[in-house]
Design an enzyme around this catalytic site. Structure first.
Site, PDB file in Angstrom:
ATOM      1  N   GLU A 115      -4.641  -0.320  -7.336  1.00  0.00           N
ATOM      2  CA  GLU A 115      -3.976   1.045  -7.989  1.00  0.00           C
ATOM      3  C   GLU A 115      -3.003   0.209  -8.727  1.00  0.00           C
ATOM      4  O   GLU A 115      -2.984  -1.252  -7.819  1.00  0.00           O
ATOM      5  CB  GLU A 115      -3.274   1.618  -6.545  1.00  0.00           C
ATOM      6  CG  GLU A 115      -3.902   2.704  -6.095  1.00  0.00           C
ATOM      7  CD  GLU A 115      -3.599   3.551  -5.506  1.00  0.00           C
ATOM      8  OE1 GLU A 115      -3.187   4.818  -5.902  1.00  0.00           O
ATOM      9  OE2 GLU A 115      -2.728   3.217  -4.199  1.00  0.00           O
TER      10      GLU A 115
ATOM     11  N   HIS B 216      -2.316  -2.622  -5.895  1.00  0.00           N
ATOM     12  CA  HIS B 216      -2.992  -2.259  -4.478  1.00  0.00           C
ATOM     13  C   HIS B 216      -4.413  -2.385  -4.604  1.00  0.00           C
ATOM     14  O   HIS B 216      -5.405  -1.801  -4.975  1.00  0.00           O
ATOM     15  CB  HIS B 216      -2.732  -1.086  -4.258  1.00  0.00           C
ATOM     16  CG  HIS B 216      -3.035  -0.231  -2.092  1.00  0.00           C
ATOM     17  ND1 HIS B 216      -3.149   0.812  -2.828  1.00  0.00           N
ATOM     18  CD2 HIS B 216      -3.337  -1.323  -1.596  1.00  0.00           C
ATOM     19  CE1 HIS B 216      -3.222   1.049  -1.112  1.00  0.00           C
ATOM     20  NE2 HIS B 216      -3.513  -0.762  -1.034  1.00  0.00           N
TER      21      HIS B 216
ATOM     22  N   SER C 265       0.883  -1.777   0.060  1.00  0.00           N
ATOM     23  CA  SER C 265      -0.115  -0.054   0.404  1.00  0.00           C
ATOM     24  C   SER C 265       0.854   1.281   0.138  1.00  0.00           C
ATOM     25  O   SER C 265       0.467   2.454   0.462  1.00  0.00           O
ATOM     26  CB  SER C 265      -0.964  -0.042   1.480  1.00  0.00           C
ATOM     27  OG  SER C 265       0.243   0.027   2.854  1.00  0.00           O
TER      28      SER C 265
ATOM     29  N   ASN D 280      -3.252   6.024  -0.490  1.00  0.00           N
ATOM     30  CA  ASN D 280      -2.635   6.524   1.154  1.00  0.00           C
ATOM     31  C   ASN D 280      -2.014   7.772   0.421  1.00  0.00           C
ATOM     32  O   ASN D 280      -1.706   8.324   2.514  1.00  0.00           O
ATOM     33  CB  ASN D 280      -2.116   5.125   1.199  1.00  0.00           C
ATOM     34  CG  ASN D 280      -2.069   4.257   2.028  1.00  0.00           C
ATOM     35  OD1 ASN D 280      -3.838   4.317   2.939  1.00  0.00           O
ATOM     36  ND2 ASN D 280      -2.232   3.347   1.325  1.00  0.00           N
TER      37      ASN D 280
END
Length: 297
Positions: free
Chosen positions: A151, A139, A118, A189
């Site tokens: 992702e 991800h 992540s 993130n």
């Protein structure tokens, strides 16, 4: 790509295995102990039961999905026939590097190796292999069978062919793949974790309590859950690890994790996985805790 290996049978790993198996792929789920694999497969079965009860799949389909998954505690044999290997181990750089060193030896020469990291650099992970063109980030979001986003992270050496194949594969899983470049935290993130960290600082500095902070964000910003509850759901240890990656990667103080988050992780309060974080889950319901005992509130 018909044969998939998933390394790690925890929350993300079993969700990834579940999703591939549901779309007809043959999956080998790999972990270091039989106990971990048994728990992972039990979680998949439980989540499939939930789908059956909601009418999204039939009992027959559930059985077929489970038959698509086999388990292994041996990396070498587990990945031997895999066209795609998805690493979903703990968010720890050294662990991931060790896994990729082993995959360099055990995986087929033409296999694509993806990491579900992540926040950790795909370029750095790929550097311990001689196949950087075939290393990529996938991800997935939690819970994997439900959340649509993937992702797709291109490392410095990731080839156009690898990227296009993983984009197509993700779409075949009913996901919406978004291609991003390899910088700390990627997109999801890099934006989410500073928000969560700021919510924790808001608690730490005594601006408001746990319920109040989450209520403002749910009702005022139309978020499905507040940032403190979301942090519990993700895992406070995972949030801390990602913030440390952002802080180290950019060298910017704005990514420094809140001292309250650091204290809670050190105290073993990691959220849902430990039974307590900003909320207490031990009684089967969500109750705000006095996480503020470590704060100024």
């Amino acid at each position: 790509m018909k044969n998939i290996a998933v390394i790690g049978s925890g929350t993300m790993g079993n969700g990834i295995a579940h999703t591939f198996a549901q779309f007809g792929y043959k999956v080998v789920l790999i972990d270091i102990t039989e106990e971990a694999l048994t728990i992972g497969l039990a979680t998949i079965a439980k989540n499939l039961d939930r789908q059956v009860s909601k009418g999204t799949i039939t009992e027959k389909q559930k059985k077929e999905i489970l038959l698509n998954i086999c388990k292994s505690t041996h990396m070498e044999s587990g990945v031997a026939e895999a066209d795609l290997i998805v690493e979903a181990a703990t968010e720890n750089l050294q662990l991931k590097l060790q896994i990729f060193r082993e995959l360099e030896v055990f995986a087929k020469p033409n296999a694509i190796i993806a990491s579900n990291t992540s926040s950790i650099s795909i370029t750095q992970i790929a550097s311990v292999t001689s196949r950087g063109d075939k290393v990529i980030g996938m991800h997935f979001m939690n819970p994997v069978p439900i959340m649509k986003l993937v992702e797709v992270i291109r490392g410095y050496a990731t080839s156009d062919d690898t990227t296009s194949r993983i984009m197509e594969l993700s779409a075949n899983l009913g996901k919406v793949p978004v291609e991003v470049n390899d910088y700390p935290g990627f997109v999801a993130n890099r934006i989410l974790m500073p928000m969560i960290n700021e919510a924790i600082y808001t608690l730490f500095e005594g601006v408001a309590g746990v319920n109040e902070i989450d209520t403002v964000m749910k009702l005022g910003m139309a978020h499905p859950m507040g940032p403190l509850q979301l942090a519990d759901f993700i895992g406070l240890d995972v949030c801390l690890a990602i913030l440390n990656v952002l802080h180290d990667g950019f060298g910017n103080a704005k990514y420094a994790p809140c001292p309250l988050l650091v204290n809670m992780v050190m105290a073993g309060k990691k959220g849902i996985k430990s039974g307590e974080g900003f909320y207490n889950y031990s009684k089967g319901v969500k109750e705000a805790t006095v996480a503020a005992k470590f704060s100024k509130f």
